[in-house]
Design a protein around this motif. Structure first.
Motif, PDB file in Angstrom:
ATOM      1  N   THR A 203      54.918  39.673  56.699  1.00 30.77           N
ATOM      2  CA  THR A 203      53.521  40.031  56.438  1.00 30.77           C
ATOM      3  C   THR A 203      52.590  39.340  57.420  1.00 30.77           C
ATOM      4  OG1 THR A 203      54.183  40.014  54.140  1.00 30.77           O
ATOM      5  CG2 THR A 203      51.857  40.298  54.590  1.00 30.77           C
ATOM      6  N   ASN A 204      52.857  38.094  57.673  1.00 28.80           N
ATOM      7  CA  ASN A 204      51.992  37.333  58.572  1.00 28.80           C
ATOM      8  C   ASN A 204      52.838  36.738  59.695  1.00 28.80           C
ATOM      9  OD1 ASN A 204      49.437  37.491  57.190  1.00 28.80           O
ATOM     10  ND2 ASN A 204      50.431  36.287  55.585  1.00 28.80           N
ATOM     11  N   ARG A 227      52.979  29.977  53.459  1.00 25.55           N
ATOM     12  CA  ARG A 227      53.910  30.424  52.408  1.00 25.55           C
ATOM     13  C   ARG A 227      55.352  30.186  52.810  1.00 25.55           C
ATOM     14  NH1 ARG A 227      50.449  35.755  52.053  1.00 25.55           N
ATOM     15  NH2 ARG A 227      48.594  34.646  51.408  1.00 25.55           N
ATOM     16  N   PRO A 238      63.993  40.652  50.943  1.00 20.63           N
ATOM     17  CA  PRO A 238      63.039  39.618  50.533  1.00 20.63           C
ATOM     18  C   PRO A 238      63.182  39.344  49.036  1.00 20.63           C
ATOM     19  CG  PRO A 238      61.930  41.414  51.667  1.00 20.63           C
ATOM     20  CD  PRO A 238      63.325  41.860  51.412  1.00 20.63           C
ATOM     21  N   LEU A 239      63.196  38.087  48.671  1.00 19.97           N
ATOM     22  CA  LEU A 239      63.377  37.744  47.260  1.00 19.97           C
ATOM     23  C   LEU A 239      62.147  37.081  46.656  1.00 19.97           C
ATOM     24  CD1 LEU A 239      67.007  36.321  47.235  1.00 19.97           C
ATOM     25  CD2 LEU A 239      66.229  38.535  46.451  1.00 19.97           C
ATOM     26  N   VAL A 241      58.117  35.030  47.565  1.00 17.09           N
ATOM     27  CA  VAL A 241      57.103  34.454  48.444  1.00 17.09           C
ATOM     28  C   VAL A 241      56.483  33.304  47.666  1.00 17.09           C
ATOM     29  CG1 VAL A 241      54.957  34.834  49.635  1.00 17.09           C
ATOM     30  CG2 VAL A 241      56.649  36.639  49.568  1.00 17.09           C
ATOM     31  N   TYR A 275      67.064  30.581  42.131  1.00 16.56           N
ATOM     32  CA  TYR A 275      68.411  31.153  42.018  1.00 16.56           C
ATOM     33  C   TYR A 275      69.464  30.050  41.963  1.00 16.56           C
ATOM     34  CZ  TYR A 275      65.690  35.079  43.682  1.00 16.56           C
ATOM     35  OH  TYR A 275      64.737  36.035  43.828  1.00 16.56           O
TER      36      TYR A 275
ATOM     37  N   SER B 480      70.962  47.156  42.369  1.00 19.03           N
ATOM     38  CA  SER B 480      70.915  46.674  43.745  1.00 19.03           C
ATOM     39  C   SER B 480      71.411  47.789  44.670  1.00 19.03           C
ATOM     40  CB  SER B 480      71.775  45.434  43.873  1.00 19.03           C
ATOM     41  OG  SER B 480      73.032  45.686  43.278  1.00 19.03           O
ATOM     42  N   ASP B 481      70.691  47.996  45.681  1.00 14.79           N
ATOM     43  CA  ASP B 481      70.914  49.169  46.516  1.00 14.79           C
ATOM     44  C   ASP B 481      72.325  49.208  47.096  1.00 14.79           C
ATOM     45  OD1 ASP B 481      69.652  46.920  47.245  1.00 14.79           O
ATOM     46  OD2 ASP B 481      68.654  47.747  49.009  1.00 14.79           O
ATOM     47  N   PHE B 490      70.635  38.381  42.403  1.00 16.58           N
ATOM     48  CA  PHE B 490      69.319  37.809  42.711  1.00 16.58           C
ATOM     49  C   PHE B 490      68.236  38.856  42.531  1.00 16.58           C
ATOM     50  CE2 PHE B 490      71.597  34.910  45.918  1.00 16.58           C
ATOM     51  CZ  PHE B 490      71.974  34.056  44.895  1.00 16.58           C
ATOM     52  N   VAL B 491      67.458  38.674  41.489  1.00 20.69           N
ATOM     53  CA  VAL B 491      66.380  39.634  41.240  1.00 20.69           C
ATOM     54  C   VAL B 491      65.138  39.139  41.961  1.00 20.69           C
ATOM     55  CG1 VAL B 491      65.022  40.764  39.463  1.00 20.69           C
ATOM     56  CG2 VAL B 491      67.380  40.085  38.993  1.00 20.69           C
ATOM     57  N   PRO B 492      64.538  39.957  42.773  1.00 19.77           N
ATOM     58  CA  PRO B 492      63.364  39.488  43.507  1.00 19.77           C
ATOM     59  C   PRO B 492      62.240  39.095  42.561  1.00 19.77           C
ATOM     60  CG  PRO B 492      64.125  41.576  44.369  1.00 19.77           C
ATOM     61  CD  PRO B 492      64.894  41.322  43.131  1.00 19.77           C
ATOM     62  N   TYR B 493      61.499  38.091  42.931  1.00 24.99           N
ATOM     63  CA  TYR B 493      60.296  37.712  42.186  1.00 24.99           C
ATOM     64  C   TYR B 493      59.181  38.680  42.538  1.00 24.99           C
ATOM     65  CZ  TYR B 493      62.411  33.264  40.911  1.00 24.99           C
ATOM     66  OH  TYR B 493      63.206  32.303  40.387  1.00 24.99           O
ATOM     67  N   MET B 495      56.283  39.894  44.313  1.00 23.25           N
ATOM     68  CA  MET B 495      55.719  39.513  45.606  1.00 23.25           C
ATOM     69  C   MET B 495      54.453  40.289  45.909  1.00 23.25           C
ATOM     70  SD  MET B 495      59.147  39.030  47.846  1.00 23.25           S
ATOM     71  CE  MET B 495      59.980  40.424  47.167  1.00 23.25           C
ATOM     72  N   GLY B 497      51.484  39.520  45.454  1.00 28.07           N
ATOM     73  CA  GLY B 497      50.369  38.731  45.981  1.00 28.07           C
ATOM     74  C   GLY B 497      50.495  38.418  47.464  1.00 28.07           C
ATOM     75  N   ASP B 498      51.526  38.949  48.078  1.00 24.66           N
ATOM     76  CA  ASP B 498      51.784  38.597  49.477  1.00 24.66           C
ATOM     77  C   ASP B 498      50.907  39.445  50.395  1.00 24.66           C
ATOM     78  OD1 ASP B 498      52.967  37.466  51.652  1.00 24.66           O
ATOM     79  OD2 ASP B 498      54.604  38.910  51.691  1.00 24.66           O
ATOM     80  N   GLN B 499      49.776  38.878  50.752  1.00 21.34           N
ATOM     81  CA  GLN B 499      48.877  39.641  51.601  1.00 21.34           C
ATOM     82  C   GLN B 499      48.712  38.961  52.945  1.00 21.34           C
ATOM     83  OE1 GLN B 499      45.779  39.347  48.886  1.00 21.34           O
ATOM     84  NE2 GLN B 499      46.187  41.303  47.883  1.00 21.34           N
ATOM     85  N   GLU B 500      48.136  39.715  53.821  1.00 19.71           N
ATOM     86  CA  GLU B 500      47.929  39.125  55.139  1.00 19.71           C
ATOM     87  C   GLU B 500      46.927  37.987  55.055  1.00 19.71           C
ATOM     88  OE1 GLU B 500      47.304  41.406  58.582  1.00 19.71           O
ATOM     89  OE2 GLU B 500      48.549  43.053  57.868  1.00 19.71           O
ATOM     90  N   LEU B 501      47.172  36.990  55.809  1.00 16.99           N
ATOM     91  CA  LEU B 501      46.338  35.799  55.764  1.00 16.99           C
ATOM     92  C   LEU B 501      45.260  35.911  56.832  1.00 16.99           C
ATOM     93  CD1 LEU B 501      46.605  33.137  54.119  1.00 16.99           C
ATOM     94  CD2 LEU B 501      47.486  32.138  56.220  1.00 16.99           C
ATOM     95  N   SER B 503      43.496  33.638  58.237  1.00 17.23           N
ATOM     96  CA  SER B 503      43.286  32.205  58.372  1.00 17.23           C
ATOM     97  C   SER B 503      42.516  31.859  59.636  1.00 17.23           C
ATOM     98  CB  SER B 503      44.635  31.495  58.387  1.00 17.23           C
ATOM     99  OG  SER B 503      45.401  31.995  59.456  1.00 17.23           O
ATOM    100  N   PRO B 633      42.352  13.310  49.786  1.00 21.48           N
ATOM    101  CA  PRO B 633      43.196  13.653  50.917  1.00 21.48           C
ATOM    102  C   PRO B 633      42.439  14.363  52.028  1.00 21.48           C
ATOM    103  CG  PRO B 633      44.015  14.607  48.858  1.00 21.48           C
ATOM    104  CD  PRO B 633      42.623  14.155  48.639  1.00 21.48           C
TER     105      PRO B 633
END
Lengths: 278, 823
Positions: A203-204, A227, A238-239, A241, A275, B480-481, B490-493, B495, B497-501, B503, B633
């Motif tokens: 993504t980045n 991240r 991808p699992l 982030v 995991y 799983s494909d 492993f089940v993906p969490y 994701m 919220g994964d957006q471009e940053l 920054s 900090p």
């Protein structure tokens, strides 16, 4: 690092030593000796056993690059160290703890790969010859045969400097991350030739470190986007982030029990349980 | 009169004499046996004519005599309770009405707890258990044909319905469970059904009967407030019986028609509440609303306009009942409902619950009426609708506004289907969903099926199913494909919220932010600056103070030029942070801008919100610790705050090492005391705000149209007052605030009044009790009488509650001061 050694430590910026990094720990009989590479052109060996914190020894470095060194333990008291060398594109191999320089790996004159950015020493169980994987400034990854001092294979994986790489010697597959927006997966065939297996979009842009978990199930990347990303190592699916840090994540590391640690510029280290290993 | 005493009379006279004088058990037994002949049912009954004469003329006298003899000795004349059994049989087998009257009379005349009283009470319980009450009522129903005795009927009626009260009075603590109203009235309902069954049977047999006595009993029971008990039994039974039987339906209609006018309302409300749906209601009532004026008034006026306590299903069955029949349909008073809905005075003075009720009625009516019927009165309906929508949208209560929007959307779509649909943005809540559901016509309305399950549970089930079905794929991750390996668990969490940053463009200094926000045309940079601002302000208070007012100005005028998620929150938090960092100057600026011209209402309300939030943050105890901890900090933190913790850590460590602890609980640190920062600046927040409310500007008139802001102002002032607890300025703030409240106490807007009431509570909470009494005694007295008035008469429930709370605070204040006052 060889199997069974202690979990690698993280490169945590020390208040006094900006951008210093820890290379790893050596599992010794009596003392745990991490190696610390600072900006003051010194590589320090620390004795941390039993709560001590004293510098045992130091090695003078000849370059002040971004490159982190690599350690290969070769026996109880013998280990090998790869650090950037005097010339901007050189890599120096040292025999430790005697600090004797074994050789200097210098690319051929017409190659011009730029500075080495990351190093990974490794050795297969079958052959006693250590190998070195080096990621260069021009985005290429090269496999060095240390004893022969020659490049076995070199491929251009990225268009930006390679910032981190890790290698799975059992599957003969490695992964590298760079300043660009993708991870590269490559493999090593019987003829010691590297081949790009695939690229995985992120993504980045910006990866500062890549680590494969010791059980070779998952891998984690430390991102400039604050991240930590987790992938399935075999499929590169991808699992997760992990968004916790508020600044660039410098490095990631797995403990032998599977815990993941990430160190960031925001002065924090995060520990993650993902995991769990069955 | 009959000159020659009949044989019956002679026998009775003799028997009564024997009974009253004899002490011989056998003799009494045989005498009673001879009297019993007249009741029939024995082997050797008397002639029918004699039986009738006995029943009509002599029975009561004999019963009274029997009652008078009741005592343990007399009953003990014969063994095994034979005499008692015979004695009781006279009451249980003779004509029920007389037996009942005599029993009741005797019960009421017998004093105190006594043997006789208990015996008779038990007998009455047996009487009820044997179903004799049905016989009492049935007797009255049959008598109608001949001459009825109105006096006797009236007496019976009073006693039948008043039985629980009377028995309760007689027996006091000894009362039997059968006579408790919750047991008695259901029984009465059962008996009424049996009477009606008998009436139907005799009508089938061609005999004339009247149900008016049963109607009176039901009516009176309902007037006594026992609708739930008696109708709870009656309605389900009648629902079943009237299905498919015209005779039963007619009897039932007659039953309701015969209810006296004064009981009509009680019966009808009870029926409407108990009946499971419009179809049942129609079967039970028939066209009652057309025949009885009183019933029409109750059903079309009282239940719709004057009362509002009924639930939505009740309203649905009521209006459904009116809409079902073409003769009743004109009574469906949509026009009147709409007028009420649209009347501005009703909106101002009716409680919210009533407005909801009328709105629901409007929507249900709309669902029932056809397009043609709506077209007839379209203009009037539209006019009322628009008036109502306008008034509601002006309201400062969100619930009222939402009500207006929902009804407007639905009603305009129905009344004016060809026009562009009205569409509002409102948050859906339970109420609005319920109202929208009402607007869709129910298919069940014309289905002939038995009432069956009411509509609500069905509607509730459907979404359940949907969520369950929708939930399944989420629970089970997609396979799983095509990887068959075992380590693919492993089940993906998540994701997402994964957006471009973004920054690269985040400004690092407060001044950069100001510059980016004012001049930048680069929207990413603009957004990044907005997002970073709060953190920067908190981290670098010194730099912020240099530009605080400028920054507040920029933020106050900031417009959302691009679609930034959470813009309002970001801006508000940044403003709050600036205000906290430099309270005096920024508060001075903000309060001055509140009364300046050329601001939107939104901006003015933002000012109020920011001031309240900043005051809250400033007055929060332990604020310093938190900020210093998270600030340390940061690169720009002054060295002092990093030094302090290490120093403390060293001391703590030293103490820890020298101290032996026997238990290792979690070491908890109590909150450290720190000065209330709001103390020194409360005046800057409060007084400029309270001073200008009565000076209208060209664009801003707090006492006129902008009552929403006035309400918010009252709430904010109350909040500031509350936060100023323990400050030195609290007393003068309280005085000013009470004057403010006094000036506005009769304001017409509910939201404003709520604000004023909460402000009064804040004063009572924040100003020390002694100072209140010393400095503000008159104001307190005035406030008290006003509060008492509001608590009693205000149409808004919340206002009443707030007033009561304030009154309680006043009481508490008094309690606190009384011990102090000299004796």
């Amino acid at each position: 690092m060889e199997e069974g050694s202690r979990p690698g430590l993280l490169g945590i910026p020390h208040p006094q030593m900006e951008r210093s990094s820890t290379l790893g720990c050596l599992g010794a009989q009596a003392a745990l000796v991490p190696v610390h590479q600072g900006r003051d052109l010194k590589l320090c060996l620390w004795d941390l056993a039993e709560g001590r914190n004293a510098v045992v020894d130091s090695v003078g470095l000849e370059s002040v690059g971004f490159c982190r060194g690599s350690i290969l333990a070769r026996g109880q008291q013998r280990w090998m160290l790869a650090v950037p060398g005097g010339g901007s594109d050189e890599i120096q191999i040292l025999e430790m703890p005697s600090k004797t320089s074994v050789c200097t790996l210098k690319p051929e004159a017409d190659a011009k790969p730029g500075m080495p950015m990351c190093l990974e020493l490794w050795q297969t169980d079958s052959s006693p010859r250590p190998c070195l994987l080096a990621g260069y400034e021009d985005g290429s990854v090269a496999l060095w045969d240390v004893s022969e001092r020659k490049v076995c294979s070199r491929i251009a994986c990225h268009t930006e400097p390679v910032m981190g790489l890790d290698f799975d010697s059992q599957k003969a597959r490695g992964v590298s991350g760079s300043a660009e927006k993708a991870l590269a997966v490559w493999s090593l065939d019987e003829q010691q030739a590297l081949q790009v297996r695939g690229k995985h979009e992120l993504t980045n842009p910006g990866i500062s470190d890549v680590k494969i978990r010791p059980d070779r199930k998952i891998l984690a990347t430390a991102g400039w986007d604050h991240r930590v990303r987790v992938f399935h190592w075999r499929t590169m699916k991808p699992l997760a982030v992990l968004a916790f840090h508020s600044a660039v994540v410098h490095c990631v590391a797995f403990a032998a029990d599977g815990l993941l640690a990430a160190g960031s510029r925001d002065h924090r280290i995060s520990i993650w349980s993902l995991y769990p290993r069955s | 009169m009959d000159p020659v005493p009949s044989s019956v009379r002679l026998t009775v006279r003799e028997a009564v004499h024997t009974l009253s004088s004899s002490e011989d058990g056998g003799c009494i037994f045989s005498t009673l046996g001879s009297l019993k002949r007249y009741l029939g049912g024995t082997e050797n009954p008397a002639l029918p004519g004699e039986q009738e004469e006995f029943a009509r003329v002599h029975f009561s006298a004999v019963l009274r005599c029997l009652v008078s003899k009741l005592n343990p000795d007399w009953l003990g004349l014969l063994p095994n309770g034979q005499l008692e059994e015979l004695w009781a049989s006279f009451f249980l087998e003779g004509p029920a009405d007389q037996a009942f009257l005599v029993l009741m009379e005797a019960l009421e005349d017998t004093p105190g707890p006594s043997f006789r009283l208990m015996k008779m009470a038990r007998l009455l319980a047996r009487f009820l258990k044997a179903g004799r009450m049905a016989a009492v009522m049935e007797g009255q129903c049959r008598q109608q044909a001949e001459l009825a005795f109105p006096l006797l009927q009236e007496a019976l009626l009073i006693k039948v319905v008043g039985l629980p009260d009377r028995l309760g009075n007689c027996l006091q603590h000894e009362n039997l469970a059968e006579f408790f109203p919750q047991n008695y009235f259901p029984l009465l309902g059962e008996e009424a059904v049996r009477v009606l069954q008998a009436v139907v049977d005799s009508l089938r047999g061609g005999l004339d009967c009247s149900v008016s006595f049963v109607s009176q009993v039901v009516g009176k029971a309902c007037v006594y407030g026992r609708q739930k008990e008696i109708l709870g039994v009656l309605v389900p039974r009648l629902t079943a019986l009237t299905q498919g039987s015209c005779l039963w339906q007619r009897v039932c209609w007659r039953l309701v028609e015969c209810v006296p006018d004064r009981a009509m309302e009680a019966v009808l409300t009870g029926l409407v509440e108990t009946a499971p749906g419009p179809q049942v209601l129609a079967r039970l009532l028939g066209n009652l609303v057309l025949k009885s004026k009183k019933a029409r008034f109750v059903m079309t006026q009282k239940l719709l306009f004057l009362q509002y306590r009924y639930t939505t299903p009740v309203l649905q069955s009521l209006l459904g009942y009116l809409a079902m029949d073409s003769q009743r349909r004109p009574l469906l008073a949509l026009k009147e409902l709409m007028e009420t809905w649209g009347s501005s005075s009703a909106i101002r003075h009716a409680p919210l619950a009533q407005q909801c009720y009328v709105s629901k009625a409007v929507l249900i009516c709309l669902a029932h009426l056809g397009d043609a019927e709506l077209q007839d009165s379209r203009d009037e309906l539209l006019a009322s609708l628009m008036a109502g929508v306008k008034c509601r949208l002006d309201s400062s209560l969100p619930a009222v506004r939402r009500l207006g929007m929902v009804v407007a959307e639905v009603a305009s779509a129905r009344i004016h289907p060809e026009g562009p649909p009205l569409k509002f943005q409102y948050e859906e809540d339970e109420l609005s969903c319920e109202m929208l559901a009402l607007a869709t016509p129910q298919p069940a309305a014309d289905s002939p099926s038995e009432a069956g399950p009411p509509v609500a549970p069905v509607a509730a089930e459907a979404p359940d199913k949907q969520t369950v079905e929708g939930g399944v794929p989420q629970v089970r991750p997609q396979g799983s494909d095509s990887e068959l390996d075992s380590d693919d668990e492993f089940v993906p969490y998540d994701m997402s919220g994964d957006q471009e940053l973004k920054s690269g463009k985040v400004p690092m200094y407060v001044r950069d932010c100001v510059e980016a926000l004012t001049t930048s045309e680069d929207w990413e940079r603009w957004e990044a600056a907005l997002r970073a601002l709060e953190g920067l302000v908190v981290r670098s208070p010194a730099a912020t103070r240099e530009v605080s007012v400028e920054l507040a100005q920029v933020l106050l005028h900031l417009e959302e030029k691009t679609s930034v998620a959470g813009f309002e929150g970001l801006r508000q938090r940044a403003l709050v942070a600036v205000t906290i960092t430099d309270p005096a100057r920024v508060a001075e600026y903000l309060t001055s801008q509140f009364y300046a011209i050329n601001y939107s209402l939104r901006q003015r309300m933002d000012i109020l919100d920011v001031l309240a939030l900043a005051a809250q943050e400033l007055s929060r105890p332990g604020r310093f610790r938190r900020t210093s901890q998270c600030g340390s900090p940061g690169p720009t933190c002054p060295p002092s705050c990093t030094v302090a913790p290490t120093w403390r850590a060293v001391v703590d460590e030293r103490i820890r090492r020298k101290t032996r602890r026997f238990s290792k609980g979690s070491s908890r640190q109590g909150p450290a005391g720190s000065p209330n920062e709001f103390n020194s600046v409360a005046g800057y927040f409060f007084f400029p705000l309270i001073q200008g409310f009565d000076r209208p500007l060209v664009t801003f008139d707090l006492l006129g149209d902008d009552q929403l802001v006035l309400g918010r102002l009252a709430h904010t002032l109350g909040a500031l007052m509350y936060l100023a607890v323990n400050t030195t300025v609290a007393v003068s703030m309280g005085k000013a605030l009470l004057e403010f409240v006094w000036a506005l106490r009769f304001h017409g807007d509910t939201y404003v009044r709520r604000g004023l009431l909460s402000a009064v509570s804040s004063v009572l909470l924040s100003v020390p009790a002694e100072r209140l009494l010393e400095d503000l005694p008159d104001e307190l007295l005035e406030a008290r009488s006003w509060l008492a008035d509001v608590a009693e008469k205000d149409p808004d429930e919340d206002c009443r509650m707030l007033a009561v709370k304030a009154l309680l605070l006043l009481e508490k204040l008094k309690d606190k001061l009384l011990p102090l006052s000299p004796p």
